[in-house]
Design an enzyme around this catalytic site. Structure first.
Site, short mmCIF file in Angstrom:
data_model
loop_
_atom_site.label_atom_id
_atom_site.label_comp_id
_atom_site.label_asym_id
_atom_site.label_seq_id
_atom_site.Cartn_x
_atom_site.Cartn_y
_atom_site.Cartn_z
N TYR A 108 56.05 57.48 20.28
CA TYR A 108 56.96 55.45 20.18
C TYR A 108 57.95 55.68 21.13
O TYR A 108 58.43 56.88 21.14
CB TYR A 108 57.17 55.38 18.64
CG TYR A 108 56.09 55.30 17.75
CD1 TYR A 108 55.06 54.03 17.66
CD2 TYR A 108 55.45 56.21 16.85
CE1 TYR A 108 53.96 53.79 16.80
CE2 TYR A 108 54.47 55.99 16.32
CZ TYR A 108 53.76 54.83 16.39
OH TYR A 108 52.25 53.91 15.68
N HIS B 37 49.10 49.48 15.76
CA HIS B 37 49.33 48.60 13.97
C HIS B 37 49.57 47.28 14.25
O HIS B 37 49.71 47.13 15.61
CB HIS B 37 51.09 48.78 13.70
CG HIS B 37 51.53 50.18 13.51
ND1 HIS B 37 52.01 50.52 11.91
CD2 HIS B 37 51.66 51.24 14.06
CE1 HIS B 37 52.31 51.91 12.03
NE2 HIS B 37 52.17 52.27 13.65
N ARG C 96 49.10 62.13 11.71
CA ARG C 96 48.89 60.91 11.76
C ARG C 96 46.66 60.68 12.90
O ARG C 96 47.71 61.33 13.43
CB ARG C 96 49.69 59.58 11.91
CG ARG C 96 50.99 59.62 10.91
CD ARG C 96 50.43 58.86 9.92
NE ARG C 96 49.31 57.88 9.33
CZ ARG C 96 49.06 56.77 9.42
NH1 ARG C 96 49.93 56.02 10.21
NH2 ARG C 96 47.90 56.30 8.63
N TYR D 240 50.08 61.92 16.23
CA TYR D 240 51.27 62.51 15.71
C TYR D 240 51.81 63.10 14.55
O TYR D 240 51.37 62.60 13.81
CB TYR D 240 52.42 61.72 16.57
CG TYR D 240 52.56 60.52 15.34
CD1 TYR D 240 53.26 60.39 13.98
CD2 TYR D 240 51.92 59.32 15.76
CE1 TYR D 240 53.12 59.31 13.58
CE2 TYR D 240 51.66 58.18 14.98
CZ TYR D 240 53.10 58.22 14.02
OH TYR D 240 52.73 56.81 13.16
N HIS E 279 46.16 55.70 15.53
CA HIS E 279 46.19 54.47 15.27
C HIS E 279 46.89 53.22 15.84
O HIS E 279 47.64 53.70 16.69
CB HIS E 279 46.85 54.39 14.04
CG HIS E 279 47.54 54.50 13.26
ND1 HIS E 279 48.05 55.98 13.08
CD2 HIS E 279 49.52 54.02 13.09
CE1 HIS E 279 49.98 55.82 13.30
NE2 HIS E 279 50.10 55.00 13.36
#
Lengths: 236, 185
Positions: free
Chosen positions: A107, A161, A156, A146, A159
């Site tokens: 991110y 958000h 995780r 990640y 995905h």
């Protein structure tokens, strides 16, 4: 007097429980006292209106909305769907915001310490307004999985958000969209915090041949359902 | 009939999308809802988000939705949009600059509606921010008076006695003995 229609309740058979011990961060952050009932009034049934001031057409293309000197790296995808209420009615002109990791699972955030490269041409944030039929469409890069520190060797699943506004403040929804066939889903405490298997499946996008553009990008379909007006009570 | 899409946590890494600062992605809303030109009394709401151990929650998102100074909720055409968004800082602190909402008889005492999101919260939590200097209105408010008196004060922001624009302090406790009243709505 309000002319707004009272909404049905949050469906707690669909939503996760607040305290989910497998997801460690819930231990000190989940509410333990019962929620206090609140009759709906204008405070709950009105909500902010986001017009085109908030969104440009570029905002929905995450492969282009942050380029500096090249192209965003990774597998280009299209994510599209409809925003509807529980009665299946389209919710037009609604703001949908998305954010995600890049193709390497990183991110753009100072607290993300994952040793994976940032992409100078990819921010991983976008937004769109739904059209008159409640439809939205994003072009983006398929995010990477990640690691996180919830438990040993925790990863995780990939995905995106989603932050969604309906017309009422209490229709607000923040959720995550997952990808079909991901082996990490079965292991993920956040995904599995939703107890009901059918409800969990509503978080998984479907591969769509229709949305897939030849020689360009795979398409995924993700419909979002917000709570809708309460059904008329039956006379007993 | 369709079924509701489940909620999921906002996670820790939302700021580049939801509360960006600096270059690139402009926010759709921020901490400053109003300025000197906005009709009404300019106020600040300052607070902290705390977890069950009393530690600051440094990655929370607080959203507010409120009426204008005359008590009416903003329409799309109003310059005052009534919606604000703030992420918490390293001390768990957040603030908003806004106008004090007015009261309408059918809507109770003046209040700001709030939703709290954070990593570790699988669903967001709804609360209300009332004002400590509205005692008469507060004592008649059907929501406030329906809440257990020992917990009622968690819904009331206290006016800090300072010169300059009024500052109200509001602490959001996610859990513990002083857990904020959150609403089932």
């Amino acid at each position: 007097m309000t002319s707004k229609r009272i909404l049905g309740p949050r469906d707690w058979s669909s939503h996760p429980r607040q305290a989910h011990p497998d997801y460690k961060s819930t231990l000190l952050r989940s509410q333990r006292k019962p929620l206090v009932p609140l009759p709906q009034s204008l405070s709950e049934l009105t909500g902010p209106v986001f017009g085109h001031f908030a969104v440009t057409s570029e905002d929905a293309d995450l492969t282009r909305n942050a380029v500096r000197d090249g192209e965003a790296i990774g597998e280009r995808i299209i994510v599209a769907g409809r925003l509807v209420d529980e009665a299946g009615r389209a919710i037009p002109n609604a703001l949908i915001e998305v954010w995600q990791a890049n193709a390497a699972g990183r991110y753009v955030h100072s607290q993300d310490q994952h040793e994976a490269p940032l992409d100078p041409n990819f921010l991983g944030a976008g937004r769109a307004l739904t059209d008159s039929a409640g439809r939205y469409r994003f072009t983006t890069i398929r995010p990477g999985a990640y690691p996180w520190r919830n438990h040993p060797n925790a990863w995780r699943p990939a995905h995106i958000h989603f932050s969604v506004f309906g017309t009422a403040f209490i229709q607000r929804l923040v959720t995550q969209m997952y990808f079909p066939g991901d082996p990490l889903l079965a292991l993920d405490p956040i995904f599995n915090a939703t107890a009901d298997a059918a409800a969990r499946q509503r978080l998984v996008a479907g591969y769509s041949t229709e949305l897939t553009e030849p020689e360009w990008a795979l398409g995924f379909e993700f419909d979002i359902v917000l709570r809708g007006p309460r059904a008329t009570p039956l006379e007993s | 009939m369709s079924s509701q899409t489940p909620s999921q946590t906002v996670g820790p890494f939302f700021s580049h999308a939801l509360t960006p600062s600096g270059d690139g992605h402009a926010p759709i809303a921020g901490r400053q809802l109003a300025d000197e030109r906005t009709p009404g009394t300019l106020i600040r709401i300052e607070g902290r988000v705390l977890d069950g151990a009393g530690h600051p929650v440094t990655d929370a998102l607080v959203e507010i939705w409120q009426a204008r100074h005359d008590g009416a909720y903003p329409e799309g055409s109003d310059a005052f949009r009534g919606f604000g968004r703030a992420s918490t800082d390293a001390g768990g602190r957040f603030w908003f600059q806004t106008v004090k909402p007015g009261a309408l008889p059918e809507n109770g005492a003046p209040h700001v509606n709030a939703a709290v999101f954070a990593r570790g919260m699988l669903n967001h939590a709804f609360t209300r921010i009332y004002f400590s200097d509205e005692q008469a209105e507060n004592s008649r408010d059907p929501i406030l008076t329906s809440v257990d008196p020992t917990r009622r004060k968690s819904l009331v922001a206290s006016l800090r006695d300072l010169v300059g624009p009024p500052v109200y302090e509001f602490e959001i406790c996610l859990q513990g003995a002083h857990e904020t009243v959150f609403f089932d709505v």
